[in-house]
Design a protein around this motif. Sequence first.
Motif, PDB file in Angstrom:
ATOM      1  N   SER B 407       0.830  -1.215   0.000  1.00 13.92           N
ATOM      2  CA  SER B 407       0.000   0.000   0.000  1.00 13.92           C
ATOM      3  C   SER B 407       0.859   1.257   0.000  1.00 13.92           C
ATOM      4  CB  SER B 407      -0.901   0.033   1.239  1.00 13.92           C
ATOM      5  OG  SER B 407      -1.879  -0.941   1.125  1.00 13.92           O
ATOM      6  N   THR B 408       1.976   1.228   0.710  1.00 17.68           N
ATOM      7  CA  THR B 408       2.772   2.455   0.856  1.00 17.68           C
ATOM      8  C   THR B 408       3.890   2.578  -0.183  1.00 17.68           C
ATOM      9  OG1 THR B 408       3.870   1.221   2.624  1.00 17.68           O
ATOM     10  CG2 THR B 408       2.385   2.980   3.294  1.00 17.68           C
ATOM     11  N   TRP B 409       4.267   1.460  -0.825  1.00 16.81           N
ATOM     12  CA  TRP B 409       5.353   1.514  -1.810  1.00 16.81           C
ATOM     13  C   TRP B 409       4.813   1.457  -3.236  1.00 16.81           C
ATOM     14  CZ3 TRP B 409      10.950   0.739  -0.787  1.00 16.81           C
ATOM     15  CH2 TRP B 409      11.271   0.821   0.578  1.00 16.81           C
ATOM     16  N   HIS B 410       3.512   1.436  -3.404  1.00 14.79           N
ATOM     17  CA  HIS B 410       2.929   1.332  -4.737  1.00 14.79           C
ATOM     18  C   HIS B 410       2.152   2.596  -5.062  1.00 14.79           C
ATOM     19  CE1 HIS B 410       0.745  -0.475  -8.139  1.00 14.79           C
ATOM     20  NE2 HIS B 410       1.788  -1.281  -8.190  1.00 14.79           N
ATOM     21  N   PRO B 411       2.229   3.121  -6.287  1.00 13.88           N
ATOM     22  CA  PRO B 411       3.011   2.656  -7.429  1.00 13.88           C
ATOM     23  C   PRO B 411       4.495   2.973  -7.260  1.00 13.88           C
ATOM     24  CG  PRO B 411       1.859   4.666  -8.004  1.00 13.88           C
ATOM     25  CD  PRO B 411       1.405   4.292  -6.618  1.00 13.88           C
ATOM     26  N   PRO B 412       5.359   2.294  -7.981  1.00 15.22           N
ATOM     27  CA  PRO B 412       6.802   2.501  -7.812  1.00 15.22           C
ATOM     28  C   PRO B 412       7.235   3.947  -8.025  1.00 15.22           C
ATOM     29  CG  PRO B 412       6.384   0.611  -9.228  1.00 15.22           C
ATOM     30  CD  PRO B 412       5.059   1.247  -8.977  1.00 15.22           C
ATOM     31  N   THR B 413       6.517   4.671  -8.901  1.00 14.73           N
ATOM     32  CA  THR B 413       6.902   6.074  -9.157  1.00 14.73           C
ATOM     33  C   THR B 413       6.672   6.957  -7.926  1.00 14.73           C
ATOM     34  OG1 THR B 413       4.724   6.274 -10.165  1.00 14.73           O
ATOM     35  CG2 THR B 413       6.598   6.172 -11.671  1.00 14.73           C
ATOM     36  N   SER B 414       5.872   6.489  -6.968  1.00 10.04           N
ATOM     37  CA  SER B 414       5.609   7.308  -5.770  1.00 10.04           C
ATOM     38  C   SER B 414       6.671   7.093  -4.685  1.00 10.04           C
ATOM     39  CB  SER B 414       4.231   6.946  -5.188  1.00 10.04           C
ATOM     40  OG  SER B 414       4.287   5.650  -4.614  1.00 10.04           O
ATOM     41  N   VAL B 415       7.579   6.153  -4.917  1.00  7.65           N
ATOM     42  CA  VAL B 415       8.567   5.818  -3.879  1.00  7.65           C
ATOM     43  C   VAL B 415       9.661   6.874  -3.819  1.00  7.65           C
ATOM     44  CG1 VAL B 415      10.313   4.109  -3.188  1.00  7.65           C
ATOM     45  CG2 VAL B 415       8.105   3.349  -4.070  1.00  7.65           C
ATOM     46  N   ASN B 416       9.951   7.334  -2.607  1.00  5.85           N
ATOM     47  CA  ASN B 416      11.062   8.275  -2.399  1.00  5.85           C
ATOM     48  C   ASN B 416      11.660   8.014  -1.012  1.00  5.85           C
ATOM     49  OD1 ASN B 416       9.412   9.654  -0.494  1.00  5.85           O
ATOM     50  ND2 ASN B 416       8.424  10.737  -2.188  1.00  5.85           N
ATOM     51  N   SER B 417      12.526   8.897  -0.582  1.00  3.29           N
ATOM     52  CA  SER B 417      13.264   8.643   0.661  1.00  3.29           C
ATOM     53  C   SER B 417      12.362   8.628   1.899  1.00  3.29           C
ATOM     54  CB  SER B 417      14.373   9.679   0.833  1.00  3.29           C
ATOM     55  OG  SER B 417      13.783  10.960   0.851  1.00  3.29           O
ATOM     56  N   SER B 418      11.157   9.191   1.794  1.00  2.71           N
ATOM     57  CA  SER B 418      10.264   9.183   2.957  1.00  2.71           C
ATOM     58  C   SER B 418       9.379   7.928   3.014  1.00  2.71           C
ATOM     59  CB  SER B 418       9.384  10.442   2.952  1.00  2.71           C
ATOM     60  OG  SER B 418       8.500  10.381   1.862  1.00  2.71           O
ATOM     61  N   THR B 419       9.417   7.129   1.950  1.00  7.35           N
ATOM     62  CA  THR B 419       8.555   5.936   1.906  1.00  7.35           C
ATOM     63  C   THR B 419       8.823   4.949   3.050  1.00  7.35           C
ATOM     64  OG1 THR B 419       8.425   6.206  -0.481  1.00  7.35           O
ATOM     65  CG2 THR B 419       7.723   4.082   0.386  1.00  7.35           C
ATOM     66  N   PRO B 420      10.085   4.642   3.374  1.00  6.71           N
ATOM     67  CA  PRO B 420      10.309   3.686   4.479  1.00  6.71           C
ATOM     68  C   PRO B 420       9.681   4.145   5.796  1.00  6.71           C
ATOM     69  CG  PRO B 420      12.322   3.988   3.226  1.00  6.71           C
ATOM     70  CD  PRO B 420      11.353   5.011   2.721  1.00  6.71           C
ATOM     71  N   GLN B 421       9.763   5.440   6.068  1.00  8.16           N
ATOM     72  CA  GLN B 421       9.179   5.955   7.326  1.00  8.16           C
ATOM     73  C   GLN B 421       7.654   5.806   7.297  1.00  8.16           C
ATOM     74  OE1 GLN B 421       7.331   9.077   7.861  1.00  8.16           O
ATOM     75  NE2 GLN B 421       7.123   8.375   9.984  1.00  8.16           N
ATOM     76  N   LYS B 422       7.062   6.167   6.138  1.00  6.19           N
ATOM     77  CA  LYS B 422       5.599   6.052   6.002  1.00  6.19           C
ATOM     78  C   LYS B 422       5.165   4.601   6.179  1.00  6.19           C
ATOM     79  CE  LYS B 422       4.870   9.736   2.694  1.00  6.19           C
ATOM     80  NZ  LYS B 422       4.823   9.945   1.256  1.00  6.19           N
ATOM     81  N   SER B 423       5.912   3.694   5.540  1.00  5.38           N
ATOM     82  CA  SER B 423       5.498   2.287   5.610  1.00  5.38           C
ATOM     83  C   SER B 423       5.670   1.744   7.020  1.00  5.38           C
ATOM     84  CB  SER B 423       6.229   1.426   4.583  1.00  5.38           C
ATOM     85  OG  SER B 423       7.605   1.439   4.801  1.00  5.38           O
ATOM     86  N   ALA B 424       6.736   2.168   7.717  1.00  4.33           N
ATOM     87  CA  ALA B 424       6.945   1.684   9.094  1.00  4.33           C
ATOM     88  C   ALA B 424       5.776   2.083   9.976  1.00  4.33           C
ATOM     89  CB  ALA B 424       8.250   2.242   9.644  1.00  4.33           C
TER      90      ALA B 424
END
Lengths: 311, 437
Positions: B407-424
């Motif tokens: 949910s938080t890493w898709h779509p791949p174009t939306s992934v950036n350096s803040s994605t890991p924090q959001k997903s955690a």
Amino acid sequence: MTTMVATAQVKAKASDRTIAENRLGLKLVAPAVVVMVLVTAWPMIQALYLSLFKYRLTVPDDRAFTGLGNYATILSDSLFWKDTLNTIIIMIVTVAIELVIGFAFAMVMHRIVFARGLMRTAILIPYGIITVVSAFAWQFAFSLNNGFVDGWFHWLPWIGTDTNWYGDHWHAMFAIMVSEIWKTTPFMSLLLLAGLSQVSEDMIEAAKVDGATWTQRLVKVILPNMRAAIMVAVLFRALDAYRIFDNIFIMTKGAQDTESSSFLTYRQVIEQFQLGMGSALSVLLFLSVLLIAFILVKLFKVDLAAARGEA
Amino acid sequence: MSPQEPHPSRRIRRTLAVAAALAMAGGVLTACGGSSGKPTLTWYINPDPSQPANFKGPFGQAGIAARCSTSKYTIQVQELPGDATQQRIQLARRLAAGDTGIDLMSLDPVFTGEFANAGFLAPLPDSLQSSLKSVTLPGAVSGATWGGRLAVAPLWANTQLLWYRKSFAQKAGLDMSKPVTWDQIIKAASQNGGTVGVQANKYEGYSVWINALVAGAGGSIIQNAAKGDNATITIDSTAGKQAAAVIDELSHSKAAEGDLSVSNEGTVLGPFATPQGAFQVNWTFIYANYKADKATFNDLGWTRYPETVAGKPSRPPLGGINIGINKATTHRADAYAATRCITSEANQVRYAIETGNMPARTSAYNAPDLRKAYPANLLAAFRSSLQAAAPRPVSPYWSDISSAIQSTWHPPTSVNSSTPQKSASFISDVLKGRKLL
């Protein structure tokens, strides 16, 4: 006095007969009522009960009564509202487009003379196809590598070439809505055709004699007389569209934020095995459908009153 | 006709009723294993690859079932849906209901924790556990372990390699005899009109990629998985950011395939066989898949999974299938015996030759038949990749964690350096029941 006694006796006999008839009636409908309660009411009661618990099928030790906790979590979750918005958008857009196209089909089917049966059958074919099959067909049609949509309509400015239809929210929603409209427009046209056949030909003819144009006849005579049929068709389709699931499951599996309320419920119950949360979602879905039905029925009544000049 | 004698029509009805009862009883007996009383074990299998047209006799897992049937029991197979998620759903619902119609099941390693924790699986006897542990690849053992015990028996192990077109790598000037990084292959493909095939649809395959990227950077998605919903979420780390950087780079480069956001193991096969085909990460079945396409097959190269960070050895994805035994089975002793046979070296080797799904046993890689079927350097690559592989966390909540990542890493174009924090934070909320998935 004798007459009064006789009348009382007749009334008493009639009353006895009515009671006997009622008893017979109750006995006759009892099996059906039992079946209805078992297959409809009992699961609803179960869902209502389960919705008050934290209950996950695969974690047996982690079950607890949470009261309205599941409802509070759902109603404060942005995903729930996003999916509800998706569902409302799909419902409004598909039903509006189906109404227009369905009405056009109904007019054609009503007026058609040549090979009437064949033409009507041809128009109704999509409705006869199982949704899963049609959704697979549309998924293929919109696929990037060999789908016909990209190949045939690439000259349209908003399609172009190499469009990844499942690559973003609105393209994916568009694909889902196209498949839904294609599938259920025949149903809409079928209901509208029934309404159209109820409009008096004499009335239309009289309007024509009075010099009304085709548009005037349509707006002033045909549509007002079809109001009840239109509202029934809209009611049926709106409730159906609000429960959209198959197309989304097959075409996107909810990716690109294309989930509907039904899909969210499915995910919670079937994929996550969250029976408590899923039951709460299904209760909310049921209430939403009731609310939509209530609103549409209210509109329907107002319109009928207006049509009769009572408003 | 005496008063005691039944009416002829009643007699006929009674005869019919007796005949029907006998027929039903016969049917029940047959369902229990035939008139001889020999039990039938039902093995729910994941679908095997398509059977070659010239192949004769039972194929894949059905073939194993036929070979492992004995005079004491017969093994029959029932095929599950192709999608791993749907396999999990069907099995879990049946097992939760105590369905005794399942004796054995082919289980994706990623569901081991959930099924074992739920009490769906019969414990493997100590003797079977110790014999399996001593001969199985370490990665496959860790993917089959729950609570310090082997919960299921590894049948085959899968891993991903970097598959490439030799001509393209040569044109791009890449030395594929040395480890390559994601950055190198993305740049090489972008600058030379090629593509990099990955699995980035919103499904389990995307979690596989993300897990491999994070592990390759020395991190992990969660730790202390055994604590269930109290596991420590560790995706918001330097490793998580390095993983996100790879996805960000690929998705915004010319090397990304047009259908990147819906790509899976199957969609990347076609583009790889075109002039734009350059690289793809994919499972072991690729080798057999391109055999029919001579041009691609002759140009097919393979090497270790790309590094997330230069100089840090990659941790390739781990997959495969393990055999679980239903706790509710009424033939538990026979199921244990069948499991020993199904996971034997001979069956693993034959299965690998037939389907391209590699053995979970270490010694099977030295089997002469397997060495005849695959090039020696490919087998060596599979084996070393399996030894270095990073399994996805074995957790009863993996399904939730995986869906939260998607949910938080898709779509791949939306992934950036803040994605890991959001997903955690999202994983934490989901596990605590504060957010919906």
